[in-house]
Design a protein around this motif. Structure first.
Motif, PDB file in Angstrom:
ATOM      1  N   THR A   1       0.978  -1.163  -0.113  1.00 21.78           N
ATOM      2  CA  THR A   1      -0.110   0.066   0.140  1.00 21.78           C
ATOM      3  C   THR A   1       0.780   1.195  -0.054  1.00 21.78           C
ATOM      4  OG1 THR A   1      -0.228  -0.054   2.487  1.00 21.78           O
ATOM      5  CG2 THR A   1      -1.969  -1.201   1.347  1.00 21.78           C
ATOM      6  N   PRO A   2       1.184   1.689  -0.990  1.00 22.13           N
ATOM      7  CA  PRO A   2       2.054   3.013  -1.188  1.00 22.13           C
ATOM      8  C   PRO A   2       1.306   4.035  -0.548  1.00 22.13           C
ATOM      9  CG  PRO A   2       1.169   2.365  -3.496  1.00 22.13           C
ATOM     10  CD  PRO A   2       0.851   1.373  -2.532  1.00 22.13           C
ATOM     11  N   VAL A   3       2.081   5.014  -0.094  1.00 26.45           N
ATOM     12  CA  VAL A   3       1.540   6.373   0.565  1.00 26.45           C
ATOM     13  C   VAL A   3       1.553   7.421  -0.566  1.00 26.45           C
ATOM     14  CG1 VAL A   3       1.584   7.773   2.419  1.00 26.45           C
ATOM     15  CG2 VAL A   3       1.927   5.453   2.930  1.00 26.45           C
ATOM     16  N   GLY A   4       0.337   7.899  -0.570  1.00 30.38           N
ATOM     17  CA  GLY A   4       0.448   9.006  -1.767  1.00 30.38           C
ATOM     18  C   GLY A   4       0.588  10.352  -1.093  1.00 30.38           C
ATOM     19  N   TRP A   5       0.798  11.436  -1.984  1.00 29.73           N
ATOM     20  CA  TRP A   5       0.847  12.819  -1.660  1.00 29.73           C
ATOM     21  C   TRP A   5      -0.342  13.324  -0.652  1.00 29.73           C
ATOM     22  CZ3 TRP A   5       5.277  15.379  -1.409  1.00 29.73           C
ATOM     23  CH2 TRP A   5       6.073  15.086  -2.301  1.00 29.73           C
ATOM     24  N   GLY A   6      -1.582  12.849  -1.135  1.00 29.22           N
ATOM     25  CA  GLY A   6      -2.655  13.354  -0.496  1.00 29.22           C
ATOM     26  C   GLY A   6      -2.551  12.822   0.998  1.00 29.22           C
ATOM     27  N   THR A   7      -2.012  11.778   1.304  1.00 22.72           N
ATOM     28  CA  THR A   7      -2.000  11.226   2.737  1.00 22.72           C
ATOM     29  C   THR A   7      -1.245  12.206   3.580  1.00 22.72           C
ATOM     30  OG1 THR A   7      -2.542   9.095   1.988  1.00 22.72           O
ATOM     31  CG2 THR A   7      -1.701   9.265   4.028  1.00 22.72           C
ATOM     32  N   TRP A   8       0.163  12.430   2.799  1.00 23.03           N
ATOM     33  CA  TRP A   8       0.920  13.116   3.684  1.00 23.03           C
ATOM     34  C   TRP A   8       0.514  14.396   3.877  1.00 23.03           C
ATOM     35  CZ3 TRP A   8       4.354  10.837   6.168  1.00 23.03           C
ATOM     36  CH2 TRP A   8       4.918   9.798   5.704  1.00 23.03           C
ATOM     37  N   VAL A   9      -0.341  15.247   2.974  1.00 22.65           N
ATOM     38  CA  VAL A   9      -0.690  16.435   3.221  1.00 22.65           C
ATOM     39  C   VAL A   9      -1.962  16.478   4.157  1.00 22.65           C
ATOM     40  CG1 VAL A   9      -2.387  18.251   1.971  1.00 22.65           C
ATOM     41  CG2 VAL A   9      -0.462  17.282   0.742  1.00 22.65           C
ATOM     42  N   VAL A  10      -2.667  15.484   4.125  1.00 23.96           N
ATOM     43  CA  VAL A  10      -3.617  15.478   5.263  1.00 23.96           C
ATOM     44  C   VAL A  10      -2.959  15.332   6.521  1.00 23.96           C
ATOM     45  CG1 VAL A  10      -5.492  13.711   6.325  1.00 23.96           C
ATOM     46  CG2 VAL A  10      -5.564  14.480   3.962  1.00 23.96           C
ATOM     47  N   VAL A  11      -2.056  14.606   6.689  1.00 24.25           N
ATOM     48  CA  VAL A  11      -1.243  14.336   8.032  1.00 24.25           C
ATOM     49  C   VAL A  11      -0.561  15.599   8.390  1.00 24.25           C
ATOM     50  CG1 VAL A  11       0.719  13.082   9.074  1.00 24.25           C
ATOM     51  CG2 VAL A  11      -0.963  11.862   7.818  1.00 24.25           C
ATOM     52  N   ALA A  12       0.027  16.230   7.467  1.00 29.86           N
ATOM     53  CA  ALA A  12       0.613  17.726   7.956  1.00 29.86           C
ATOM     54  C   ALA A  12      -0.177  18.770   8.323  1.00 29.86           C
ATOM     55  CB  ALA A  12       1.268  18.080   6.410  1.00 29.86           C
ATOM     56  N   ILE A  13      -1.362  18.450   7.742  1.00 29.83           N
ATOM     57  CA  ILE A  13      -2.575  19.595   8.179  1.00 29.83           C
ATOM     58  C   ILE A  13      -2.971  19.242   9.417  1.00 29.83           C
ATOM     59  CG2 ILE A  13      -5.109  20.309   7.817  1.00 29.83           C
ATOM     60  CD1 ILE A  13      -4.399  20.310   4.708  1.00 29.83           C
ATOM     61  N   VAL A  14      -3.387  17.951   9.899  1.00 31.45           N
ATOM     62  CA  VAL A  14      -3.473  17.625  11.053  1.00 31.45           C
ATOM     63  C   VAL A  14      -2.682  17.800  12.196  1.00 31.45           C
ATOM     64  CG1 VAL A  14      -4.098  15.503  12.723  1.00 31.45           C
ATOM     65  CG2 VAL A  14      -5.509  15.792  10.440  1.00 31.45           C
ATOM     66  N   ILE A  15      -1.595  17.960  11.974  1.00 30.07           N
ATOM     67  CA  ILE A  15      -0.407  18.033  12.837  1.00 30.07           C
ATOM     68  C   ILE A  15      -0.100  19.665  12.845  1.00 30.07           C
ATOM     69  CG2 ILE A  15       2.282  18.121  13.223  1.00 30.07           C
ATOM     70  CD1 ILE A  15       2.201  15.450  11.790  1.00 30.07           C
ATOM     71  N   ALA A  16      -0.435  20.448  11.855  1.00 26.23           N
ATOM     72  CA  ALA A  16      -0.360  21.665  12.031  1.00 26.23           C
ATOM     73  C   ALA A  16      -1.612  22.274  12.979  1.00 26.23           C
ATOM     74  CB  ALA A  16      -0.558  22.583  10.659  1.00 26.23           C
ATOM     75  N   LEU A  17      -2.670  21.834  12.701  1.00 25.69           N
ATOM     76  CA  LEU A  17      -4.002  22.374  13.704  1.00 25.69           C
ATOM     77  C   LEU A  17      -3.719  21.928  15.036  1.00 25.69           C
ATOM     78  CD1 LEU A  17      -6.813  21.231  11.192  1.00 25.69           C
ATOM     79  CD2 LEU A  17      -6.141  23.480  11.845  1.00 25.69           C
ATOM     80  N   VAL A  18      -3.299  20.630  15.302  1.00 27.55           N
ATOM     81  CA  VAL A  18      -3.000  20.481  16.746  1.00 27.55           C
ATOM     82  C   VAL A  18      -2.023  21.153  17.402  1.00 27.55           C
ATOM     83  CG1 VAL A  18      -1.794  18.521  18.164  1.00 27.55           C
ATOM     84  CG2 VAL A  18      -3.817  17.841  16.620  1.00 27.55           C
TER      85      VAL A  18
END
Length: 57
Positions: free
Chosen positions: A20-37
């Motif tokens: 299951t390769p991790v796409g750019w969309g997944t990394w963008v969502v993770v970065a946004i969640v980390i920034a919000l927290v």
């Protein structure tokens, strides 16, 4: 008695891709969640939001 090796067994280990390769969309969502927290934590610690902002200390 040793079994003969499969002809493709040598190349199979070097040409494998992740299941299951991790796409750019997944990394963008993770970065946004980390920034919000991080933003929520920083704003609470500085007193901009939360009980400290309303004088309820």
């Amino acid at each position: 008695m040793d079994l003969p090796s499969h002809p493709e067994s040598e190349n199979a280990a070097t040409d494998r891709k992740p299941v299951t390769p991790v796409g750019w969309g997944t990394w963008v969502v993770v970065a946004i969640v980390i920034a919000l927290v991080a933003a929520i934590v920083i704003l609470h610690l500085t007193g901009v939001v939360g009980p400290g902002a309303h004088g309820l200390d």
